[in-house]
Design an enzyme around this catalytic site. Structure first.
Site, mmCIF file in Angstrom:
data_model
loop_
_atom_site.group_PDB
_atom_site.id
_atom_site.type_symbol
_atom_site.label_atom_id
_atom_site.label_comp_id
_atom_site.label_asym_id
_atom_site.label_seq_id
_atom_site.Cartn_x
_atom_site.Cartn_y
_atom_site.Cartn_z
ATOM 1 N N LYS A 244 9.187 -5.680 -24.393
ATOM 2 C CA LYS A 244 9.714 -6.724 -25.283
ATOM 3 C C LYS A 244 8.633 -7.260 -26.222
ATOM 4 O O LYS A 244 8.866 -7.410 -27.407
ATOM 5 C CB LYS A 244 10.273 -7.917 -24.477
ATOM 6 C CG LYS A 244 11.408 -7.568 -23.546
ATOM 7 C CD LYS A 244 12.035 -8.822 -22.942
ATOM 8 C CE LYS A 244 11.113 -9.658 -22.061
ATOM 9 N NZ LYS A 244 10.621 -8.989 -20.852
ATOM 10 N N ARG B 299 15.697 -17.046 -19.673
ATOM 11 C CA ARG B 299 15.453 -16.260 -18.467
ATOM 12 C C ARG B 299 16.337 -16.711 -17.307
ATOM 13 O O ARG B 299 16.250 -16.137 -16.225
ATOM 14 C CB ARG B 299 14.002 -16.427 -18.057
ATOM 15 C CG ARG B 299 13.196 -15.125 -18.099
ATOM 16 C CD ARG B 299 11.790 -15.537 -17.844
ATOM 17 N NE ARG B 299 10.855 -14.561 -17.466
ATOM 18 C CZ ARG B 299 9.861 -14.128 -18.248
ATOM 19 N NH1 ARG B 299 9.782 -14.492 -19.489
ATOM 20 N NH2 ARG B 299 8.951 -13.320 -17.757
ATOM 21 N N ARG C 21 -0.962 -2.073 -17.709
ATOM 22 C CA ARG C 21 -1.269 -3.272 -18.501
ATOM 23 C C ARG C 21 -2.278 -4.168 -17.762
ATOM 24 O O ARG C 21 -3.132 -4.787 -18.383
ATOM 25 C CB ARG C 21 0.023 -4.044 -18.779
ATOM 26 C CG ARG C 21 -0.181 -5.197 -19.721
ATOM 27 C CD ARG C 21 1.134 -5.731 -20.225
ATOM 28 N NE ARG C 21 1.753 -6.598 -19.253
ATOM 29 C CZ ARG C 21 2.986 -7.110 -19.391
ATOM 30 N NH1 ARG C 21 3.724 -6.786 -20.421
ATOM 31 N NH2 ARG C 21 3.488 -7.920 -18.498
ATOM 32 N N ARG D 170 -4.324 -9.236 -17.125
ATOM 33 C CA ARG D 170 -3.454 -10.381 -16.863
ATOM 34 C C ARG D 170 -3.432 -10.682 -15.375
ATOM 35 O O ARG D 170 -3.246 -9.797 -14.552
ATOM 36 C CB ARG D 170 -2.022 -10.072 -17.345
ATOM 37 C CG ARG D 170 -1.750 -10.636 -18.706
ATOM 38 C CD ARG D 170 -0.375 -10.285 -19.190
ATOM 39 N NE ARG D 170 0.700 -10.864 -18.386
ATOM 40 C CZ ARG D 170 1.950 -10.973 -18.819
ATOM 41 N NH1 ARG D 170 2.258 -10.553 -20.029
ATOM 42 N NH2 ARG D 170 2.880 -11.488 -18.052
ATOM 43 N N ARG E 119 7.636 -10.782 -9.641
ATOM 44 C CA ARG E 119 8.235 -10.996 -10.963
ATOM 45 C C ARG E 119 9.521 -10.190 -11.104
ATOM 46 O O ARG E 119 10.483 -10.647 -11.716
ATOM 47 C CB ARG E 119 7.228 -10.618 -12.053
ATOM 48 C CG ARG E 119 6.062 -11.610 -12.073
ATOM 49 C CD ARG E 119 4.928 -11.135 -12.931
ATOM 50 N NE ARG E 119 5.308 -11.093 -14.310
ATOM 51 C CZ ARG E 119 4.812 -10.238 -15.186
ATOM 52 N NH1 ARG E 119 3.927 -9.338 -14.816
ATOM 53 N NH2 ARG E 119 5.208 -10.281 -16.437
HETATM 54 P P1 AMP Z 1 6.034 -13.104 -19.646
HETATM 55 O O1 AMP Z 1 4.795 -12.926 -20.429
HETATM 56 O O2 AMP Z 1 7.277 -13.286 -20.508
HETATM 57 O O3 AMP Z 1 6.235 -12.052 -18.609
HETATM 58 O O4 AMP Z 1 5.885 -14.490 -18.870
HETATM 59 C C1 AMP Z 1 4.827 -14.714 -17.949
HETATM 60 C C2 AMP Z 1 5.185 -15.843 -17.000
HETATM 61 O O5 AMP Z 1 5.439 -17.052 -17.741
HETATM 62 C C3 AMP Z 1 6.455 -15.633 -16.183
HETATM 63 O O6 AMP Z 1 6.225 -14.861 -15.028
HETATM 64 C C4 AMP Z 1 6.832 -17.079 -15.845
HETATM 65 O O7 AMP Z 1 5.987 -17.612 -14.847
HETATM 66 C C5 AMP Z 1 6.492 -17.799 -17.143
HETATM 67 N N1 AMP Z 1 7.640 -17.804 -18.092
HETATM 68 C C6 AMP Z 1 7.680 -17.257 -19.330
HETATM 69 N N2 AMP Z 1 8.878 -17.454 -19.920
HETATM 70 C C7 AMP Z 1 9.614 -18.149 -19.024
HETATM 71 C C8 AMP Z 1 10.952 -18.634 -19.027
HETATM 72 N N3 AMP Z 1 11.761 -18.470 -20.075
HETATM 73 N N4 AMP Z 1 11.369 -19.316 -17.918
HETATM 74 C C9 AMP Z 1 10.565 -19.518 -16.868
HETATM 75 N N5 AMP Z 1 9.312 -19.070 -16.791
HETATM 76 C C10 AMP Z 1 8.824 -18.382 -17.856
#
Ligand code: AMP
Length: 191
Positions: free
Chosen positions: A15, A90, A129, A135, A146
């Protein structure tokens, strides 16, 4: 008309990579809630300190915080012709609140694209990654968590969105440019 694209998919679906390309091509704003939260954590802001442990263990951050963040991003960028939402909504609650927010602004979701990648490929990509970007939430145990969170809270959103006139599926396996072409086709297709 305001273009609101929701790029939907599990962690590791690509994404972020594709959202950057889409935002560049169409002149839209890429909104990655993960990037916004990571920046808060690295600057150790009060918000960052609040969300750090959830993020590092692969748990979702509270809906309330995410909804506030999204509303302020939309309100601050009203003059931009479009948004690519990456990682938001989400949960069903976030999706419902997003609909209300957009309605208040006189906008609506124009496209929801679900980027489909099988689970083995996702884990493989996330581990690569982890090595490349370092990360903290890309260790094997956190990746599993996750994906569990995705299945439990985020995947049910497909039912919420699948009857939306702007809903499209795109296969997210293959080379980046090929997937990007498919995404552009889905974005530009008539509803
Ligand atoms: P991502 O980079 O989108 O995978 O997000 C990394 C982390 O940020 C996730 O594992 C959550 O802990 C938090 N996070 C990001 N977006 C959301 C969301 N819309 N709702 C809840 N937690 C989020």
């Amino acid at each position: 008309m305001m273009n609101i694209l929701v790029l939907f998919g599990p962690p590791g679906a690509g994404k972020g990579t594709q959202a950057v390309k889409i935002a560049e091509k169409y002149g839209w704003k890429h909104v990655s809630t993960g990037d916004i939260l990571r920046a808060e954590v690295s600057q150790a802001t009060p918000l960052g300190l609040k969300v750090k442990s959830s993020m590092e263990s692969g748990q979702l951050v509270s809906d309330e915080l995410l909804i506030q963040i999204m509303e302020s991003v939309l309100l601050k960028n009203k003059e931009i012709p479009g948004f690519v939402l990456d990682g938001f909504p989400r949960t069903i609650n976030q999706a419902q609140e997003l609909d209300k927010m957009l309605q208040r602004l006189g906008w609506g979701i124009s496209r929801i694209i679900s980027l489909n990648v099988n689970e083995d490929e996702l884990v493989k990509r996330l581990l690569i990654r982890a090595k490349e970007q370092g990360r903290k939430d890309d260790t094997e145990e956190v990746i599993k968590n996750r994906l569990v969170q995705y299945h439990q809270f985020t995947k049910p959103l497909l039912d919420y969105y699948k009857n939306h006139p702007g809903f499209r599926d795109v296969i997210g396996v293959g080379d980046i440019e090929g997937i990007f072409k498919l995404l552009c086709k889905a974005i530009e297709a008539e509803k």
